[in-house]
Design an enzyme around this catalytic site. Structure first.
Site, PDB file in Angstrom:
ATOM      1  N   SER A 198       0.795  -1.228   0.000  1.00  0.00           N
ATOM      2  CA  SER A 198       0.000   0.000   0.000  1.00  0.00           C
ATOM      3  C   SER A 198       0.826   1.275   0.000  1.00  0.00           C
ATOM      4  O   SER A 198       0.371   2.287  -0.516  1.00  0.00           O
ATOM      5  CB  SER A 198      -0.948  -0.003   1.195  1.00  0.00           C
ATOM      6  OG  SER A 198      -0.227  -0.059   2.410  1.00  0.00           O
ATOM      7  N   HIS A 226      -5.119  -3.254  -2.883  1.00  0.00           N
ATOM      8  CA  HIS A 226      -4.696  -2.304  -3.915  1.00  0.00           C
ATOM      9  C   HIS A 226      -4.557  -2.955  -5.289  1.00  0.00           C
ATOM     10  O   HIS A 226      -4.052  -2.330  -6.217  1.00  0.00           O
ATOM     11  CB  HIS A 226      -3.377  -1.636  -3.509  1.00  0.00           C
ATOM     12  CG  HIS A 226      -3.529  -0.838  -2.258  1.00  0.00           C
ATOM     13  ND1 HIS A 226      -3.987   0.457  -2.255  1.00  0.00           N
ATOM     14  CD2 HIS A 226      -3.353  -1.177  -0.955  1.00  0.00           C
ATOM     15  CE1 HIS A 226      -4.064   0.896  -1.003  1.00  0.00           C
ATOM     16  NE2 HIS A 226      -3.680  -0.079  -0.201  1.00  0.00           N
ATOM     17  N   LYS A 257     -11.817   0.714  -2.260  1.00  0.00           N
ATOM     18  CA  LYS A 257     -10.786   1.307  -3.118  1.00  0.00           C
ATOM     19  C   LYS A 257     -11.272   1.265  -4.574  1.00  0.00           C
ATOM     20  O   LYS A 257     -12.187   1.986  -4.906  1.00  0.00           O
ATOM     21  CB  LYS A 257      -9.446   0.655  -2.827  1.00  0.00           C
ATOM     22  CG  LYS A 257      -8.986   1.138  -1.431  1.00  0.00           C
ATOM     23  CD  LYS A 257      -7.812   0.457  -0.808  1.00  0.00           C
ATOM     24  CE  LYS A 257      -7.563   1.116   0.561  1.00  0.00           C
ATOM     25  NZ  LYS A 257      -6.889   0.258   1.514  1.00  0.00           N
TER      26      LYS A 257
HETATM   27  C1  LIG Z   1      -7.184   0.005   3.053  1.00  0.00           C
HETATM   28  C2  LIG Z   1      -6.535  -1.287   3.376  1.00  0.00           C
HETATM   29  C3  LIG Z   1      -7.153  -2.228   4.196  1.00  0.00           C
HETATM   30  C4  LIG Z   1      -8.379  -1.919   4.997  1.00  0.00           C
HETATM   31  O1  LIG Z   1      -9.519  -1.789   4.234  1.00  0.00           O
HETATM   32  P1  LIG Z   1     -10.670  -0.805   4.705  1.00  0.00           P
HETATM   33  O2  LIG Z   1     -11.866  -1.265   3.989  1.00  0.00           O
HETATM   34  O3  LIG Z   1     -10.224   0.563   4.327  1.00  0.00           O
HETATM   35  O4  LIG Z   1     -10.795  -0.949   6.197  1.00  0.00           O
HETATM   36  C5  LIG Z   1      -6.544  -3.459   4.334  1.00  0.00           C
HETATM   37  N1  LIG Z   1      -5.373  -3.740   3.734  1.00  0.00           N
HETATM   38  C6  LIG Z   1      -4.749  -2.829   2.962  1.00  0.00           C
HETATM   39  C7  LIG Z   1      -3.460  -3.191   2.317  1.00  0.00           C
HETATM   40  C8  LIG Z   1      -5.294  -1.580   2.779  1.00  0.00           C
HETATM   41  O5  LIG Z   1      -4.635  -0.677   2.054  1.00  0.00           O
END
Ligand SMILES: *Cc1c(COP(=O)(O)O)cnc(C)c1O
Length: 417
Positions: A198, A226, A257
């Site tokens: 990330s 991602h 995302k």
């Molecule tokens: C954003 C993210 C999460 C968490 O997801 P949310 O739905 O935002 O709580 C988990 N793992 C990674 C690598 C992330 O970037």
């Protein structure tokens, strides 16, 4: 003021002892360049956002395909709300288990090519539910050094023995696997890693990683937060692109995302999902996601799979290529990134914050990422691209960063401004 005594502030209101302690801690964070503040965005997510009355080009969201404010997804959220209400009323196992949840899970399983899927309120809560459901104190969890905080927290919560392997270092992973399989009381071994990291944007070596986990009989949980929507012929994620989907035991990610909605998910076998419904505490003891989120998630998943998803992913990769060219021409090297995450390494926390502030002055929003999100001294500007950016947006960011130069021969050190 650790004695717990109250003092009076200038308006003669008593200041709670709690606040005195916390204010000291906040002051310490500020001195270290680590204090964080909320920035109010007065517009929907998009390539341009309104912040403090100004329009900024937004290079900070994870809305990779530009779907967060897509009319089809917005309409699906509205329809789910109209048909099923604003709140879901209870946890899934009590009476909050609504048709939109099942529709989102069916769409997700079809998208991921798994027998079943389960959605949670967020990716964070999904991790907290899943890992402690699968392993406990007699087991071992092995995580990549740069894994997301939610998986670290979940691994700790599980009580399993936690071991960390050097980032993407399969030799280190194998040594830990050898140690873990050699333990007298043989428990289970769970490997947790990310497909696209990330904060660095680099990729896990999935094929050899899967070979290793099979050699040692370990389970693999892959965080595709991602990668989902961006990688693979059907945009299922990096596991699809690497041809290892069927060997990933627990496919995990977020709907917040590239999918453009909100929530977390797990995709895998029917048995895995049935088990999690019985054992994942963040699923059992939490109100079901709202109908709007579930409706939006289903629409987002369907959109990503279709021709518009394909076209948007192609545009995203084109913008990434353009941005890399812009960065290279101004002396910034986006490290080993192979994704839509292009970090500009700065080093110092205060320098990164200052650079982010100056870029905002030039009309571009790029967040400074600091400890504890990344290690101390590895602060960076995290540029993320979206299919909704235009070439003009990319050029504007290129111009803004060309005002600053990374100091020659000292990657990750301070800046020559
Ligand atoms: C954003 C993210 C999460 C968490 O997801 P949310 O739905 O935002 O709580 C988990 N793992 C990674 C690598 C992330 O970037």
């Amino acid at each position: 003021m650790a004695d717990g005594l109250e003092t009076l502030n200038q308006n003669s209101f008593p200041v709670p002892a709690l606040d005195i302690v916390l204010a000291e801690q906040l002051a310490t964070l500020a001195r270290q360049g680590l204090r964080r503040e909320l920035r109010r965005v007065a517009s929907p997510q998009g390539p341009h956002v309104r912040v403090d009355g100004r329009e900024l080009r937004n290079f900070s969201s994870n809305d990779y395909l530009g779907l967060a404010n897509h009319p089809v997804i917005v309409e699906a959220a509205i329809r789910a709300t109209r048909d099923y209400g604003a709140g879901s009323g209870a946890s899934r196992l009590i009476c909050g288990n609504l048709t939109p949840h099942h529709e989102a899970e069916e769409a997700l399983a079809a998208f991921k090519g798994t027998a079943a899927a389960l959605i949670f309120s967020s990716g964070y809560s999904a991790a907290l539910g899943v890992i402690p459901a699968l392993v406990g104190p007699e087991d071992v969890v092995i995580v990549d050094k740069l894994i997301h905080a939610c998986c670290v927290d979940a691994a700790r919560l599980s009580g399993a023995k936690l071991r960390v392997f050097a980032h993407n270092d399969l030799n280190d992973l194998e040594q830990i696997l050898q140690w873990a399989t050699g333990r007298a009381e043989l428990g289970r071994i769970l490997i947790v890693t990310e497909s696209v990291f990330s904060m660095d944007g680099d990729l896990a070596p999935l094929k050899p990683l899967v070979e290793l986990k099979e050699k040692y009989g370990a389970w693999l949980m892959l965080d595709e937060a991602h990668a989902t929507g961006c990688f693979g012929a059907n945009r299922r994620g990096l596991a699809e692109a690497a041809g290892v989907s069927s060997q990933v035991d627990i496919q995990f990610g977020t709907l917040g995302k590239a999918i453009g909605a909100a929530g977390g998910y797990v995709a895998g076998s029917r048995t895995l999902v049935d088990y999690l419904v019985n054992r994942a505490r963040s699923f059992i003891f939490s109100t079901a996601p709202g109908p709007a989120a579930a409706g939006a998630a289903r629409a987002g998943i369907e959109l990503v799979q279709g021709p518009e998803g394909a076209a948007r992913a192609a545009t995203l990769w084109q913008r990434v290529a353009e941005m890399k060219t812009e960065m290279a021409s101004s002396g910034w090297c986006p490290q080993s990134s192979a994704s839509a995450i292009l970090p500009l390494m700065v080093g110092g926390e205060a320098e990164a914050v200052e650079l982010s502030r100056r870029l905002r002055g030039l009309g571009v929003l790029v967040p400074a990422i600091r400890y504890p999100t990344v290690a101390r001294g590895l602060a960076r500007l995290r540029v993320t691209l979206s299919a909704s950016h235009t070439t003009d947006d990319v050029q504007a960011l290129g111009e803004a960063i060309s005002v600053f130069h990374p100091e020659p021969d000292s990657p990750g050190a301070s800046l020559v401004a």
